[in-house]
Write an enzyme that holds these catalytic residues in place. Structure first.
Site, PDB file in Angstrom:
ATOM      1  N   CYS A   1      43.863 -11.569 -17.976  1.00 20.15           N
ATOM      2  CA  CYS A   1      42.631 -11.474 -18.768  1.00 20.15           C
ATOM      3  C   CYS A   1      41.401 -11.510 -17.859  1.00 20.15           C
ATOM      4  O   CYS A   1      40.500 -10.676 -17.973  1.00 20.15           O
ATOM      5  CB  CYS A   1      42.548 -12.610 -19.780  1.00 20.15           C
ATOM      6  SG  CYS A   1      43.839 -12.602 -21.040  1.00 20.15           S
TER       7      CYS A   1
ATOM      8  N   CYS B   1      45.017 -15.893 -19.532  1.00 15.97           N
ATOM      9  CA  CYS B   1      45.819 -15.817 -18.309  1.00 15.97           C
ATOM     10  C   CYS B   1      45.054 -15.073 -17.227  1.00 15.97           C
ATOM     11  O   CYS B   1      43.951 -14.559 -17.453  1.00 15.97           O
ATOM     12  CB  CYS B   1      47.147 -15.119 -18.579  1.00 15.97           C
ATOM     13  SG  CYS B   1      46.939 -13.394 -19.116  1.00 15.97           S
TER      14      CYS B   1
ATOM     15  N   ASP C   1      -0.231  18.027 -35.213  1.00 18.87           N
ATOM     16  CA  ASP C   1       0.399  17.785 -36.507  1.00 18.87           C
ATOM     17  C   ASP C   1      -0.636  17.042 -37.352  1.00 18.87           C
ATOM     18  O   ASP C   1      -1.532  16.400 -36.817  1.00 18.87           O
ATOM     19  CB  ASP C   1       1.662  16.940 -36.290  1.00 18.87           C
ATOM     20  CG  ASP C   1       2.389  16.653 -37.589  1.00 18.87           C
ATOM     21  OD1 ASP C   1       2.063  17.306 -38.581  1.00 18.87           O
ATOM     22  OD2 ASP C   1       3.259  15.770 -37.595  1.00 18.87           O
TER      23      ASP C   1
ATOM     24  N   CYS D   1       3.487   1.769   2.703  1.00 22.85           N
ATOM     25  CA  CYS D   1       4.776   1.084   2.510  1.00 22.85           C
ATOM     26  C   CYS D   1       5.743   1.961   1.719  1.00 22.85           C
ATOM     27  O   CYS D   1       6.896   2.159   2.111  1.00 22.85           O
ATOM     28  CB  CYS D   1       4.570  -0.238   1.779  1.00 22.85           C
ATOM     29  SG  CYS D   1       3.542  -1.436   2.644  1.00 22.85           S
TER      30      CYS D   1
ATOM     31  N   CYS E   1       0.850  -1.204   0.000  1.00 18.45           N
ATOM     32  CA  CYS E   1       0.000   0.000   0.000  1.00 18.45           C
ATOM     33  C   CYS E   1       0.879   1.244   0.000  1.00 18.45           C
ATOM     34  O   CYS E   1       2.100   1.158   0.071  1.00 18.45           O
ATOM     35  CB  CYS E   1      -0.930  -0.001   1.212  1.00 18.45           C
ATOM     36  SG  CYS E   1      -0.043   0.101   2.778  1.00 18.45           S
TER      37      CYS E   1
END
Length: 542
Positions: A84, A81, A496, A16, A13
């Site tokens: 990376c 490696c 428009d 909250c 609600c």
């Protein structure tokens, strides 16, 4: 100052959402907080040097609510490696909305915990690609689909709870009807016996009704009171009074039971929750429709070869090929070829626009005639369509002035209702019908129950989400709830023409044959159709 958007569940609600806003507003470094009940989104502007996202999440969870944090495992190819894997990890952990990323070199796997309201899986994968590695395609999962699935699961859960409660409430309702026509003396055995009613009511009270106790307790523990508190108090009063009358009736001098009161209240509130969940699910429909406008795949040129890839793997600078009839996947600039493009999705103008080398093209518009190659200049959240979606999402999360008033009222609503219920009990028991405990309990319960449905807090954010969403579907973008609320003051609207006050697509409505063709309208129409049959022009199609 940065902004974060968090997906918050468990709000029932306006009290909250108001409590979350008050709590987060007190955190150091937090400048602005907006919590949208219908959208379940908390938008927080804060100074990251004074408070972290984790602090904000912890504050919300301490109030008894949940912050959705998604997890995903992505296979990462190309790591050779530890440097990376460390680079991928650093890149991922720097992304806004990523809480934590761990990369395992041996398993070639990235485990990522992230905020779906801020970042999507395609963006995470794109960051991995930008770092020079290849995310495994099989791990792909659309965040929008997941959100839609979560909504469906919640609606299904509410439906099951309501049906369970309705089935076991039915005998109690029948008993109540029979009581009204004074047949109940003959019907006190079988399913209408107080012991049987006790069984039905207990299943409802501590089955589907258990949610209200849990939610109410979380609310009280967080320093507030929500609508679940009212439901729990009202139904508990009727239930435990009836239990006392069933097992200790002679001792307390009360034998009438009111099991149907609590059971029916829970059933009706669950019906409201089910409808509420359905309404929340529909509010995000417009966003899903806008997302559905974009292409799902793109044809990319790599090493002179055309290759089809998912749209989320397109990166800025890629060369893409678009054939006639295909959607343009992202924004870019034509580098080779020419065509006409239907941009009505963006402009509303039905007449295709001629495009040639150097012209800009917009993602989600449709290539009508020729094949062309273009260079991607805006991808992901930078495209025009993504910006439109972002505007709509922001608009749906904003609060109108009337909603702020509703939230203020809601924050005082529950304590005031409880106080009125207590006063009602006292006045009835001491003054109106002195000593009549059952009537005093029923009247105070009525006060609690009547106040339970929290339309006050839910109606406004839901209407804003629906209004802005429906507007977006038909091409009208509304910047926020404040502007939507002000529309009742409009006295002039300027429109428009094409696609707004017209359909946007030419239509043949009449044919007038002149001179020697008079009376041969069908032949004239056939000749015109033959001339225009290979044209894609809107007038030719008409």
């Amino acid at each position: 100052m940065i902004q974060t958007r968090l997906k918050v569940t468990g709000m029932s609600c306006a009290a909250c959402s108001a409590r979350i806003e008050r709590t987060l507003g007190k955190l150091p470094g937090v400048e602005k907080v907006q919590v949208n009940l219908a959208g379940e989104i908390a938008t927080v502007d804060f100074d990251q040097t004074a408070v972290s996202t984790d602090d904000i999440i912890n504050s919300i969870e301490e109030l008894g609510f949940n912050v959705i944090q998604e997890s995903v495992d992505i296979k990462v190819r190309g790591m050779s490696c530890a440097a990376c894997s460390n680079r991928v990890e650093r890149v991922l952990n720097k992304l806004p909305g990523v809480y934590q990323a761990n990369v395992n070199l041996a398993l070639e796997n990235a485990s990522i915990k992230y905020n779906p309201a801020e970042i999507s899986q395609p963006e995470i994968r794109r960051a991995i690609i930008d770092a020079g590695f290849e995310p495994e395609m099989e791990t792909r999962q659309d965040d929008g689909d997941r959100e839609q699935r979560r909504r469906r699961e919640e609606i299904s859960r509410q439906q099951k709870l309501f049906l369970f409660s309705a089935v076991f409430s039915l005998p109690l309702v029948l008993f109540m009807v029979i009581m009204l026509v004074e047949w109940h003396d003959a019907m006190r055995w079988g399913i209408f016996h107080p012991y049987a009613q006790f069984g039905f009511a207990t299943l409802i009270q501590f089955g589907p009704g258990l949610h209200f106790y849990k939610d109410g307790w979380r609310s009280l523990k967080g320093g507030g009171a929500n609508m679940s508190v009212l439901v729990a108090l009202g139904t508990s009063a009727a239930y435990f009074y009836s239990v006392a009358a069933t097992f200790y009736g002679e001792a307390i001098g009360q034998t009438e039971v009111y099991y149907e009161t609590g059971a029916v209240i829970i059933t009706l509130v669950l019906l409201g929750k089910m409808l509420e969940s359905s309404a929340k699910g529909k509010t995000s429909e417009a966003i899903r429709k806008l997302i559905g406008l974009q292409a799902k795949t793109a044809t990319i040129l790599r090493d002179g070869q055309e290759q089809e890839i998912p749209i989320e793997d397109v990166i800025e600078g890629d060369l893409l090929v678009v054939r006639p009839g295909e959607k343009i996947p992202v924004d870019g600039i034509i580098v080779e070829g020419y065509s006409t493009v239907d941009e009505s999705m963006l402009t509303g103008e039905s007449v295709p626009v001629d495009k040639q080398q150097g012209d800009k093209v917009i993602g989600a518009t449709i290539n009508k005639l020729g094949k062309f190659t273009f260079k991607a200049t805006r991808v992901g959240r930078d495209t025009a369509l993504a910006q439109i979606i972002h505007i709509v999402e922001q608009a749906q999360g904003t609060k109108a002035p009337i909603q702020r008033l509703a939230d203020v009222i809601a924050s005082y609503f529950v304590p005031v209702v409880v106080a009125i219920a207590v006063i009602t009990f006292g006045v009835w028991y001491l003054l109106i019908q002195p000593g009549d405990l059952s009537q005093a309990v029923l009247t105070s319960t009525a006060v609690l129950v009547i106040a339970c449905p929290c339309a006050l807090g839910l109606a406004t954010p839901t209407s804003i989400m629906v209004g802005t969403g429906k507007g977006a579907e038909i091409g009208v973008l509304i910047k926020g709830g404040e502007y939507l609320e002000k529309t009742h003051k409009l006295n002039t609207i300027i429109l428009d023409k094409t696609g707004t006050i017209t359909h946007g697509k030419p239509k043949l409505i009449d044919l007038i044959a002149l001179n020697q063709f008079e009376g041969q309208e069908l032949q004239v129409l056939n000749l015109a159709a033959l001339v225009e049959k290979n044209s894609e022009h809107p007038l030719a199609k008409a």
